[in-house]
Enzyme design. Structure first.
Site, PDB file in Angstrom:
ATOM      1  N   ASP A 189      62.437  33.142  55.002  1.00  0.00           N
ATOM      2  CA  ASP A 189      62.005  33.425  53.519  1.00  0.00           C
ATOM      3  C   ASP A 189      60.783  33.805  53.461  1.00  0.00           C
ATOM      4  O   ASP A 189      60.457  34.828  52.736  1.00  0.00           O
ATOM      5  CB  ASP A 189      62.667  32.498  52.480  1.00  0.00           C
ATOM      6  CG  ASP A 189      63.902  32.654  52.206  1.00  0.00           C
ATOM      7  OD1 ASP A 189      64.795  32.682  53.036  1.00  0.00           O
ATOM      8  OD2 ASP A 189      64.299  32.723  50.918  1.00  0.00           O
ATOM      9  N   ASP A 241      60.422  39.961  47.310  1.00  0.00           N
ATOM     10  CA  ASP A 241      59.538  38.810  46.805  1.00  0.00           C
ATOM     11  C   ASP A 241      58.165  39.060  47.558  1.00  0.00           C
ATOM     12  O   ASP A 241      57.172  39.042  46.725  1.00  0.00           O
ATOM     13  CB  ASP A 241      60.061  37.440  47.376  1.00  0.00           C
ATOM     14  CG  ASP A 241      61.246  37.078  46.940  1.00  0.00           C
ATOM     15  OD1 ASP A 241      61.647  37.548  45.805  1.00  0.00           O
ATOM     16  OD2 ASP A 241      62.236  36.494  47.495  1.00  0.00           O
TER      17      ASP A 241
END
Length: 341
Positions: free
Chosen positions: A318, A282
């Site tokens: 994350d 990501d």
């Protein structure tokens, strides 16, 4: 603010044992939030872009805590609709040495999985937007969410918004056959495709020659062919492929390639010692989008994206907690890790 970027997907609660404890050893779990497209939005906000995340979350306090985790970093959450009973959960056990990391999903019936098309006014959402990003994880949730993804892509295309997609195949969510069928339909709208060593093979059966990801072997010539096949099949303007050579759960070699329809650009290779690899792809996608919107040339774009994702492997959680300047410093050659005073 720089160009406005819209991302759409599921924001999840992440529960993980501390350090390298295994699930069966843990007597407590740390709670954070994350999810593919949300991770991209946070990265872009940290780079100074106007990033908005679109999703559906429950109206209770845990749903609000998830929203707050994005607001903390400047992500626009105004298009997150509220409803449903639960937030999706994933449990993460960090791997070490030759023991791989492990993820267990508990996301069935989550708020985004029960979303309806009327929950999102895409025409309004894309007003003033330059870029739309989604991943293959979101349409994997169910057919209804896949249909909403297609609605978003159609609206983005109508609004003249550039569209990127990270194929992000997850075999715990759907079969290769189902993924290939659904993603083939969505990819007709995509301008920039992002994949890793395995995604193109798992989703579309396009394999790189002389490559064995389990043995940590990546063949550059094979991935040139993969990128060209993807671009030829779907008409992508650009294809970016991350190249991870897994030496162990802790140590990888990390690089990437960008194909612009004519030329292939390979980044430098970083030997990385991993603190947390979740969100690495990501952060690469966010770096690619940031570089594209900043008008970088192809070589500078792939170097920036790889440097951004290299740094993410050093960050817990994350979300990629790095700035544009930090990425530019690494991309420019300062990989010493020396103390900044």
């Amino acid at each position: 603010m720089k160009g406005r970027v819209i991302t759409f997907g599921e924001l999840m609660l992440r529960l993980a044992p501390e350090g390298y404890y295994r699930f069966v050893q843990a007597d407590k779990l740390g709670a954070t939030f994350g999810g593919g497209e949300a991770n991209v939005a946070v990265s872009l906000a940290n780079f100074g872009f106007d990033a908005a995340f679109v999703s559906r979350l429950p109206a209770h306090e845990i749903g609000q805590a998830a929203v707050n985790s994005l607001r903390r970093y400047g992500v626009d959450t105004s298009y997150i609709t509220r409803g449903g009973d639960r937030i999706g959960i994933y449990y993460l056990e960090k791997g070490a040495s030759q023991r791989p990391s492990k993820v267990i999903y508990d996301r069935a019936g989550s708020s985004i999985a029960t979303a309806a098309p009327e929950d999102f006014d895409w025409e309004k959402i894309f007003e003033g937007a330059k870029w739309f990003h989604f991943t293959g994880i979101t349409p994997a949730l169910n057919d209804q969410v896949a249909a909403i993804c297609e609605q978003a892509c159609r609206a983005a295309r109508k609004a003249g918004v550039k569209i990127s997609c990270d194929l992000n195949y997850r075999n715990k969510l759907w079969s290769k056959e189902k993924a290939g069928q659904v993603m083939a339909g969505l990819c007709q709208y995509v301008d920039v495709c992002i994949a890793n060593e395995e995604d193109a093979a798992d989703v579309f059966g396009i394999k790189a020659s002389n490559t064995d990801v389990t043995a940590g072997e990546v063949n550059h010539e094979g991935y040139k062919d993969v990128a060209k096949q993807l671009a030829d099949r779907f008409g992508f303007e650009k294809v970016a492929i991350t190249l991870r050579e897994s030496l162990s759960a802790n140590d990888n070699n990390w690089s990437a390639m960008l194909y612009d329809g004519e030329n292939y650009y390979f980044s430098k290779k970083y030997p990385i010692h991993i603190v947390d690899r979740v969100g690495g792809g990501d952060s690469f996608g966010a770096g690619l989008i940031a570089a594209e919107l900043s008008g970088y040339d192809a070589h500078s774009t792939i170097e920036f994206a790889v440097a951004a994702s290299c740094l993410k492997h050093s960050v817990e959680g994350d979300y990629n907690m790095v700035s544009m300047d930090e990425v530019l410093r690494l991309a420019g050659g300062d990989a010493s890790g020396r103390v900044q005073r």
